[in-house]
Design an enzyme around this catalytic site. Structure first.
Site, PDB file in Angstrom:
ATOM      1  N   SER A   1       3.878   2.598   8.367  1.00 34.74           N
ATOM      2  CA  SER A   1       3.445   1.384   7.273  1.00 34.74           C
ATOM      3  C   SER A   1       5.023   1.119   6.567  1.00 34.74           C
ATOM      4  O   SER A   1       5.556   1.982   5.990  1.00 34.74           O
ATOM      5  CB  SER A   1       2.640   1.996   6.312  1.00 34.74           C
ATOM      6  OG  SER A   1       1.334   1.747   6.953  1.00 34.74           O
TER       7      SER A   1
ATOM      8  N   HIS B   1       0.782  -1.335  -0.111  1.00 32.10           N
ATOM      9  CA  HIS B   1      -0.111   0.031   0.047  1.00 32.10           C
ATOM     10  C   HIS B   1       0.959   1.294   0.165  1.00 32.10           C
ATOM     11  O   HIS B   1       0.423   2.396  -0.262  1.00 32.10           O
ATOM     12  CB  HIS B   1      -1.081  -0.012   1.138  1.00 32.10           C
ATOM     13  CG  HIS B   1      -0.638   0.277   2.670  1.00 32.10           C
ATOM     14  ND1 HIS B   1      -0.325  -0.722   3.349  1.00 32.10           N
ATOM     15  CD2 HIS B   1      -0.321   1.222   3.382  1.00 32.10           C
ATOM     16  CE1 HIS B   1       0.031  -0.112   4.532  1.00 32.10           C
ATOM     17  NE2 HIS B   1      -0.042   1.087   4.517  1.00 32.10           N
TER      18      HIS B   1
ATOM     19  N   ASP C   1       1.179  -7.811   2.031  1.00 30.48           N
ATOM     20  CA  ASP C   1       1.252  -6.340   1.882  1.00 30.48           C
ATOM     21  C   ASP C   1       2.669  -5.850   1.599  1.00 30.48           C
ATOM     22  O   ASP C   1       3.172  -5.221   2.626  1.00 30.48           O
ATOM     23  CB  ASP C   1       0.493  -5.434   3.016  1.00 30.48           C
ATOM     24  CG  ASP C   1       0.166  -4.143   2.766  1.00 30.48           C
ATOM     25  OD1 ASP C   1       0.866  -3.493   1.535  1.00 30.48           O
ATOM     26  OD2 ASP C   1      -0.567  -3.261   3.565  1.00 30.48           O
TER      27      ASP C   1
HETATM   28  N1  ARG Z   1      -4.662   0.306   7.088  1.00 29.75           N
HETATM   29  C1  ARG Z   1      -3.547   0.133   6.543  1.00 29.75           C
HETATM   30  C2  ARG Z   1      -2.855   1.460   6.950  1.00 29.75           C
HETATM   31  O1  ARG Z   1      -3.095   2.376   7.225  1.00 29.75           O
HETATM   32  C3  ARG Z   1      -3.449   0.619   5.111  1.00 29.75           C
HETATM   33  C4  ARG Z   1      -3.961  -0.691   4.443  1.00 29.75           C
HETATM   34  C5  ARG Z   1      -4.266  -0.727   2.836  1.00 29.75           C
HETATM   35  N2  ARG Z   1      -5.189  -1.502   2.581  1.00 29.75           N
HETATM   36  C6  ARG Z   1      -6.587  -1.266   2.327  1.00 29.75           C
HETATM   37  N3  ARG Z   1      -7.564  -2.093   1.887  1.00 29.75           N
HETATM   38  N4  ARG Z   1      -6.713  -0.152   2.038  1.00 29.75           N
HETATM   39  O2  ARG Z   1      -1.306   1.331   7.128  1.00 29.75           O
END
Ligand code: ARG
Length: 735
Positions: free
Chosen positions: A669, A100, A235
């Protein structure tokens, strides 16, 4: 990952009563890190915090973590792109980060025919790696405490002007401090402007895509599983830093060479056990752990629900079009993911803040502070002051969200709003030709970007919706003067959806911003009168003028006062807790957090395992589904149990991800999860739903970080991607 400012509201009798039970309350006070709470500055760990890390299981020396004199872990941690973390994992500058985090770059490299988002991409040699324009890698060189210097500058500035002036002052100082070097500096405010640290970075602009799994792995589970455990998402994405031939940071050039890394993380394939030591290094974007009860209440009552309601509908309209057309899917994917990510976050945040009774807990903390502050004139009025500013701002808070997340949630209106700068330049007395040319050029660039990202069908629906929502939900006294009367006379009943649809249709049919011929004519001969007649500009202008003439000052006063009170409050907190371990709020500077791999029980009778596996991918797999499809090859490999050296000995399966108790947030992330020996075991990529209050309140029982197991990454690279070239670059540790 995005950083959101939080804001605030009301003192009451409960608090007065609570003051009485001070002794009982003082241990409730939140800033003292407990359990695995804490995002520590790695260079300021101190003996106490390092000792805690060792007690938890850490086996490496302090100098191996952070040192000015030798290559160390900190040298492998980078800022990736605008708001993520990455880590260097080979001597040739290979980067691991999240899928992501690479998402927009992958989408940008994709076309319907070469759809890397959909099908994945694996460079089998360096010559196949794809330059990712705009994606930069930044390495931290050093940190210097500049508190005294900043205080010296702040001394002469009226305190209510600080919010406005400080950013400029800090930027100027940082530039000066790094003048004549190849580095860039940024000064970060810690503990609400009670300490200032200069961070010096080296920026590399030639970063290339090396590998990515298909989205059906990298985003498996989509928004349904986002922010949730158990999680079966692969991811990750892989990039590389390039330098010029002299080994220096440089702009992209075809003959640039891979970075000779100062330090790279070894990669362990031994696997994790419940209870293992974990530390996570990276760049958490923002927390607000010293948020007041007033701020919490404003958030849960007004700000979060408004944002969520507006995003709900915008997302629905975007998704409809993305599902119809793969080109639109590629076009909107990055924006959509960003909006959706924090749509779910803010919804969950409110739910958890209410569930944990964070408002009440904050009130108790504040009562304890007041009891301590009694007889100290500098501090004893802090919460009266907070109450006053929140009472003043609160009636307008919803309108502001309906502007930023509503009206300007229409990309057309957001673009039109950006043209107010051009309008202002054109209206300026004695404006020069050069100024006009500059403003026109900026407008042209903005339009090129706007058109590239624009999907008319969804935007048209969004505009109709947001103009109606503003009418329905915002106090009529706060509506732009004459705007809705005009709509009423031109398009009909203000209660009817059809009215706003007619308005939107008209705007999209007649704006020059979507019509190349009209736009070219407009910028060839820029004229405010023409601009003001454009229907999209008219809408942007009506709402901006309304806000700027009546509410902007209230908002900036609120922020200015909030800053001043907050600075005093934190000064008091630091004084009150002298000698105790404290960490500053996250602010996108390098931090380390430590904890353990840890299973948990989210609710009565339910226990979550610390790992999840490919078996779960097979369970969730829905062929052809928008979120739960998976590559056929992955399914075949999983069914054949073709796991190679990456199989987990306990699970007899591939572990996809694991959870740990580390304290992280958005910006982390892509962060490396590192074991006691300093080896990479995973990539942090999310937080769990049960602890989405974490920006404001860390829950010591339920907070978990969700980490990709690095063995899943390696297995996908090798078995699915066939990219053994990548595996061969790594320093794999089997024991
Ligand atoms: N929740 C994750 C974060 O903020 C991002 C994940 C991205 N995936 C998604 N399905 N939007 O780091």
């Amino acid at each position: 990952m995005i950083i959101h400012n939080t804001i605030k509201n009301n003192i009451n009798n409960v608090m007065k009563k609570l003051v009485l039970s001070l002794v009982f309350l003082s241990f409730l006070f939140q800033p003292i890190a407990k359990a695995d709470e804490g995002m520590w500055l790695p260079m300021l760990l101190g003996e106490q915090v390092y000792a805690d890390m060792v007690k938890k299981g850490l086996k490496v020396s302090k100098e191996q973590l952070y040192s000015m004199n030798q290559a160390c872990i900190k040298d492998a941690i980078i800022i990736f792109g605008g708001g993520c973390t990455g880590e260097i994992v080979s001597k040739e500058g290979l980067i691991f980060t999240n899928h992501h985090c690479g998402y927009s770059a992958i989408a940008a490299a994709s076309t319907v025919d070469h759809n890397y988002l959909k099908d994945g991409f694996w460079a089998k040699s360096k010559s196949e790696e794809i330059y990712a324009p705009g994606v930069h890698a930044q390495f931290l060189i050093k940190i210097v405490d500049v508190t005294d210097k900043v205080n010296e500058k702040m001394k002469d500035i009226p305190s209510l002007e600080l919010t406005q002036k400080l950013p400029g002052i800090l930027a100027e100082m940082a530039t000066k401090e790094t003048e004549g070097t190849a580095y860039e500096g940024r000064i970060a405010s810690m503990f609400k402007a009670n300490q200032f640290l200069l961070f010096v970075y080296e920026r590399y602009k030639d970063v290339r895509l090396v590998g990515t799994p298909p989205e059906s792995i990298g985003k498996f589970g989509g928004d349904t599983d986002n922010w949730e455990w158990p999680r079966h998402t692969g991811d990750f994405s892989i990039f590389r830093v390039y330098t010029n031939k002299e080994g220096k940071a440089a702009d992209y050039a075809a003959d640039n060479v891979p970075l000779k890394a100062k330090y790279s993380l070894p990669v362990s394939i031994k696997g994790v056990k419940d209870g293992d030591y974990t530390m996570i290094w990276g760049y958490p974007g923002g927390t607000n752990r010293y948020e007041t009860s007033y701020g919490v209440k404003l958030k849960t009552d007004i700000e979060n629900p408004s944002l969520v309601d507006l995003r709900d509908v915008r997302l629905k309209y975007m998704l409809e079009e993305m599902k119809k057309d793969p080109a639109v899917k590629i076009q909107l994917a990055g924006n959509y993911a960003g909006i959706a990510n924090y749509w779910k976050f803010f919804d969950g945040e409110s739910k958890q803040l209410l569930k944990y009774k964070t408002y009440e807990e904050k009130q108790a903390n504040e009562a304890a502070f007041l009891a301590w502050a009694k007889g100290k004139p500098e501090y004893e009025n802090v919460f009266n002051d907070y109450k006053k500013i929140y009472d003043t701002w609160r009636p307008y808070a919803k309108q502001r969200v309906y502007m930023t997340e509503g009206i300007f949630g229409s990309p057309l209106i957001a673009f039109a709003s950006s043209l107010q700068k051009l309008d202002a330049t054109l209206s300026k007395k004695d404006v020069t030709k050069e100024e006009i040319t500059k403003a026109v050029d900026a407008a042209k660039t903005a339009r090129t970007n706007f058109i590239k990202a624009e999907n008319i069908v969804s935007d048209k629906n969004i505009l109709a919706f947001v103009t109606q929502a503003f009418y329905n939900d915002i106090d009529p006294a706060q509506h732009p003067a004459g705007f809705y009367a005009m709509i009423n006379s031109k398009y009909g009943d203000l209660k009817s959806k059809a009215t706003y649809e007619a308005l939107s249709k008209d705007v999209f049919a007649n704006t020059a911003f979507l019509d190349n011929t009209k736009w070219d004519a407009m910028v060839a001969n820029p004229d405010t009168a023409v601009l003001h007649k454009d229907p999209a500009f008219m809408i942007a202008n009506a709402f901006n003028t309304n806000f700027n003439s009546k509410y902007a000052k209230l908002f900036s006063d609120f922020n200015a006062q909030n800053f001043v009170i907050g600075k005093t409050y934190l000064k008091g907190i630091l004084e009150m807790n002298k000698g105790k371990k404290m960490y500053p709020d996250a602010n996108f500077t390098m931090r380390v957090s430590f904890g353990n791999v840890k299973s948990y029980s989210p609710r009565d009778a339910v226990k979550y395992s610390h790992v999840c596996t490919l078996t779960g991918v097979l369970e969730k797999y829905k062929p052809g589904d928008y979120e739960f499809d998976a590559p056929v090859k992955l399914i075949e490999l999983a069914k054949a149990k073709d796991f190679g050296q990456y199989m987990d000995a306990d699970a007899k399966d591939i572990v996809v991800s694991f959870i740990s108790s580390n304290d992280i947030t958005g910006g982390n992330s892509g962060s490396p999860v590192i074991n006691a020996k300093g080896e990479l075991i995973g990539l942090a990529f999310d937080g769990n739903y049960e602890a989405l209050s974490h920006k404001i309140k860390f829950d010591k029982d339920l907070n978990r970080t969700i980490n990709l197991d690095v063995r899943y990454l390696l297995w996908v690279v090798e078995k699915l991607g066939g990219a053994t070239n990548i595996i061969n670059e790594l320093d794999l540790r089997k024991m």
